[in-house]
Design a protein around this motif. Sequence first.
Motif, PDB file in Angstrom:
ATOM      1  N   ARG A  71      24.983  -1.677 -85.108  1.00  0.00           N
ATOM      2  CA  ARG A  71      26.542  -1.814 -85.145  1.00  0.00           C
ATOM      3  C   ARG A  71      27.381  -1.930 -86.391  1.00  0.00           C
ATOM      4  O   ARG A  71      28.324  -1.206 -86.750  1.00  0.00           O
ATOM      5  N   ARG A  72      26.691  -2.835 -87.292  1.00  0.00           N
ATOM      6  CA  ARG A  72      27.141  -2.752 -88.753  1.00  0.00           C
ATOM      7  C   ARG A  72      27.154  -1.560 -89.318  1.00  0.00           C
ATOM      8  O   ARG A  72      28.084  -1.253 -90.246  1.00  0.00           O
ATOM      9  N   ARG A  73      25.845  -0.877 -89.129  1.00  0.00           N
ATOM     10  CA  ARG A  73      25.568   0.304 -90.108  1.00  0.00           C
ATOM     11  C   ARG A  73      26.691   1.490 -89.712  1.00  0.00           C
ATOM     12  O   ARG A  73      27.201   1.855 -90.343  1.00  0.00           O
ATOM     13  N   THR A  74      26.563   1.477 -88.213  1.00  0.00           N
ATOM     14  CA  THR A  74      27.416   2.733 -87.638  1.00  0.00           C
ATOM     15  C   THR A  74      29.035   2.459 -88.116  1.00  0.00           C
ATOM     16  O   THR A  74      29.749   3.242 -88.363  1.00  0.00           O
ATOM     17  N   ALA A  75      29.487   1.302 -88.227  1.00  0.00           N
ATOM     18  CA  ALA A  75      30.909   0.841 -88.419  1.00  0.00           C
ATOM     19  C   ALA A  75      31.249   0.878 -89.850  1.00  0.00           C
ATOM     20  O   ALA A  75      32.250   1.746 -90.270  1.00  0.00           O
ATOM     21  N   GLU A  76      29.939   0.803 -90.808  1.00  0.00           N
ATOM     22  CA  GLU A  76      30.223   1.170 -92.048  1.00  0.00           C
ATOM     23  C   GLU A  76      30.313   2.537 -92.497  1.00  0.00           C
ATOM     24  O   GLU A  76      31.153   2.965 -93.166  1.00  0.00           O
ATOM     25  N   GLU A  77      29.504   3.332 -91.694  1.00  0.00           N
ATOM     26  CA  GLU A  77      29.813   4.845 -91.888  1.00  0.00           C
ATOM     27  C   GLU A  77      31.011   5.381 -91.440  1.00  0.00           C
ATOM     28  O   GLU A  77      31.481   6.207 -91.939  1.00  0.00           O
ATOM     29  N   ALA A  78      31.255   4.826 -90.429  1.00  0.00           N
ATOM     30  CA  ALA A  78      32.868   5.292 -89.901  1.00  0.00           C
ATOM     31  C   ALA A  78      33.882   4.936 -90.801  1.00  0.00           C
ATOM     32  O   ALA A  78      34.593   5.848 -91.004  1.00  0.00           O
ATOM     33  N   ARG A  79      33.779   4.061 -91.431  1.00  0.00           N
ATOM     34  CA  ARG A  79      34.722   3.294 -92.265  1.00  0.00           C
ATOM     35  C   ARG A  79      34.793   4.449 -93.503  1.00  0.00           C
ATOM     36  O   ARG A  79      35.928   4.475 -93.882  1.00  0.00           O
ATOM     37  N   SER A  80      33.527   4.678 -93.858  1.00  0.00           N
ATOM     38  CA  SER A  80      33.226   5.235 -95.276  1.00  0.00           C
ATOM     39  C   SER A  80      33.825   6.773 -94.819  1.00  0.00           C
ATOM     40  O   SER A  80      34.206   7.485 -95.975  1.00  0.00           O
ATOM     41  N   ARG A  81      33.973   7.282 -93.718  1.00  0.00           N
ATOM     42  CA  ARG A  81      34.607   8.710 -93.367  1.00  0.00           C
ATOM     43  C   ARG A  81      36.186   8.244 -93.001  1.00  0.00           C
ATOM     44  O   ARG A  81      36.690   9.346 -92.682  1.00  0.00           O
ATOM     45  N   GLY A  82      36.585   7.184 -93.177  1.00  0.00           N
ATOM     46  CA  GLY A  82      37.963   6.964 -92.953  1.00  0.00           C
ATOM     47  C   GLY A  82      38.639   6.963 -91.492  1.00  0.00           C
ATOM     48  O   GLY A  82      39.644   6.973 -91.016  1.00  0.00           O
ATOM     49  N   GLU A  83      37.435   6.660 -90.528  1.00  0.00           N
ATOM     50  CA  GLU A  83      37.523   6.676 -89.139  1.00  0.00           C
ATOM     51  C   GLU A  83      37.754   5.280 -88.697  1.00  0.00           C
ATOM     52  O   GLU A  83      37.208   4.224 -89.219  1.00  0.00           O
ATOM     53  N   PRO A  84      38.639   5.101 -87.452  1.00  0.00           N
ATOM     54  CA  PRO A  84      38.741   3.623 -87.138  1.00  0.00           C
ATOM     55  C   PRO A  84      37.425   3.448 -86.255  1.00  0.00           C
ATOM     56  O   PRO A  84      36.561   3.906 -86.141  1.00  0.00           O
ATOM     57  N   VAL A  85      37.252   1.850 -86.260  1.00  0.00           N
ATOM     58  CA  VAL A  85      36.045   1.300 -85.551  1.00  0.00           C
ATOM     59  C   VAL A  85      36.605   0.587 -84.402  1.00  0.00           C
ATOM     60  O   VAL A  85      37.413  -0.529 -84.646  1.00  0.00           O
ATOM     61  N   ALA A  86      36.186   0.799 -83.240  1.00  0.00           N
ATOM     62  CA  ALA A  86      36.549   0.064 -81.854  1.00  0.00           C
ATOM     63  C   ALA A  86      35.794  -1.285 -81.821  1.00  0.00           C
ATOM     64  O   ALA A  86      34.660  -1.291 -82.369  1.00  0.00           O
ATOM     65  N   ARG A  87      36.578  -2.106 -81.479  1.00  0.00           N
ATOM     66  CA  ARG A  87      36.114  -3.676 -81.239  1.00  0.00           C
ATOM     67  C   ARG A  87      35.165  -3.446 -79.936  1.00  0.00           C
ATOM     68  O   ARG A  87      35.313  -2.890 -79.061  1.00  0.00           O
ATOM     69  N   VAL A  88      33.973  -4.385 -80.165  1.00  0.00           N
ATOM     70  CA  VAL A  88      33.213  -4.546 -79.141  1.00  0.00           C
ATOM     71  C   VAL A  88      33.223  -6.147 -78.684  1.00  0.00           C
ATOM     72  O   VAL A  88      32.908  -6.936 -79.794  1.00  0.00           O
ATOM     73  N   GLY A  89      33.359  -6.368 -77.655  1.00  0.00           N
ATOM     74  CA  GLY A  89      33.373  -7.867 -77.210  1.00  0.00           C
ATOM     75  C   GLY A  89      31.885  -8.402 -76.877  1.00  0.00           C
ATOM     76  O   GLY A  89      31.061  -7.633 -76.720  1.00  0.00           O
ATOM     77  N   PRO A  90      31.712  -9.760 -77.358  1.00  0.00           N
ATOM     78  CA  PRO A  90      30.479 -10.334 -77.203  1.00  0.00           C
ATOM     79  C   PRO A  90      29.849 -10.031 -75.530  1.00  0.00           C
ATOM     80  O   PRO A  90      30.775 -10.227 -74.495  1.00  0.00           O
ATOM     81  N   ALA A  91      28.877  -9.906 -75.326  1.00  0.00           N
ATOM     82  CA  ALA A  91      28.052  -9.784 -73.792  1.00  0.00           C
ATOM     83  C   ALA A  91      28.267 -11.369 -73.199  1.00  0.00           C
ATOM     84  O   ALA A  91      28.004 -12.205 -73.986  1.00  0.00           O
ATOM     85  N   VAL A  92      28.384 -11.244 -72.088  1.00  0.00           N
ATOM     86  CA  VAL A  92      28.623 -12.469 -71.415  1.00  0.00           C
ATOM     87  C   VAL A  92      27.416 -12.732 -70.516  1.00  0.00           C
ATOM     88  O   VAL A  92      27.198 -13.823 -69.870  1.00  0.00           O
ATOM     89  N   GLY A  93      26.447 -11.862 -70.756  1.00  0.00           N
ATOM     90  CA  GLY A  93      24.895 -12.100 -70.122  1.00  0.00           C
ATOM     91  C   GLY A  93      24.300 -10.756 -69.936  1.00  0.00           C
ATOM     92  O   GLY A  93      24.561  -9.877 -70.688  1.00  0.00           O
ATOM     93  N   PHE A  94      23.245 -10.750 -69.167  1.00  0.00           N
ATOM     94  CA  PHE A  94      22.469  -9.462 -68.672  1.00  0.00           C
ATOM     95  C   PHE A  94      21.735  -9.958 -67.575  1.00  0.00           C
ATOM     96  O   PHE A  94      21.664 -10.831 -67.241  1.00  0.00           O
ATOM     97  N   ARG A  95      21.169  -8.640 -66.929  1.00  0.00           N
ATOM     98  CA  ARG A  95      20.378  -8.650 -65.738  1.00  0.00           C
ATOM     99  C   ARG A  95      19.278  -8.031 -65.816  1.00  0.00           C
ATOM    100  O   ARG A  95      18.973  -7.226 -66.576  1.00  0.00           O
ATOM    101  N   ASP A  96      18.235  -8.471 -65.109  1.00  0.00           N
ATOM    102  CA  ASP A  96      17.041  -7.721 -64.724  1.00  0.00           C
ATOM    103  C   ASP A  96      16.286  -7.548 -65.930  1.00  0.00           C
ATOM    104  O   ASP A  96      15.700  -6.310 -66.182  1.00  0.00           O
TER     105      ASP A  96
END
Lengths: 160, 160
Positions: A71-96
């Motif tokens: 996520r950090r890498r792709t966010a930096e790449e997007a910023r370097s292209r001048g693109e916005p970076v969408a927020r992702v909320g922390p997961a509240v759990g997982f299953r299976d």
Amino acid sequence: MRYFEDIQVGEAFALGSHTFSAEDIKAFAARFDPQPFHVDEAAAEQSHFGALCASGWHTAVTWMRLMVAYRRRTAEEARSRGEPVARVGPAVGFRDLKWLKPVYVGDTIDYRSEVIETRLSNSRPDVGLMTIRASGVNQNGEPVLSFISTAFVQRRPEQP
Amino acid sequence: MRYFEDIQVGEAFALGSHTFSAEDIKAFAARFDPQPFHVDEAAAEQSHFGALCASGWHTAVTWMRLMVAYRRRTAEEARSRGEPVARVGPAVGFRDLKWLKPVYVGDTIDYRSEVIETRLSNSRPDVGLMTIRASGVNQNGEPVLSFISTAFVQRRPEQP
């Protein structure tokens, strides 16, 4: 991460791989999962695993480590292209969560996340829900880890 | 661990507690989950958590650490009384893991496992399946972690 609207069911994120060394396996297990087959070669040989293998928790948190780096890498790449970076909320759990095969010393696990469902949130108009299947596959192509996780992803802001 | 036949639905194992220090939280997160709100106090204050809090993976593996210690302790106690110790197979996964509340610096989490189902194995006559709900509760009585796990437990050997 791109906006929710840009994410397609079926697309996969290649997170990278990790090779589990004996030192690495024993250091994690000594701290969090000190069962004999995770911390002692001789005891592991006598166990039903037959050799030293990683704690399943260790193989799972390694997915998390690589996911955060991705996520950090792709966010930096997007910023370097001048693109916005969408927020992702922390997961509240997982299953299976499934530990499908042992991970032995020297195994290289390739981690990925595949989008298996996207849907809008009933309660929050600004985000969508992205459900992924996290997985790890060893150098022989055998799945060793699988789980399902859902996160909130920011929707594309409306143009004024 | 006692034999499968001796385990009752509803009984709970008190595994002990752990207090999460800032040092502890940051050391785990730096290695496995370096999101800003797990590694940096100032960034955490600006996040929706409002303060430094533990990685959910950290709160989950701490259950594992206490579970392993509990099994070892009760096995030693049984042996010292001259009682047999039943084998417990490693779990092959778990389900429905929920991070219900953040775990902040100084929070003390009390961990337990409660037996919610027991059943015989269809494939292996020597073991039964024990399903537990693992949980962690903070010092205010608020659940912070919950998941469901199933393990094989040795059945009482038949008397010759």
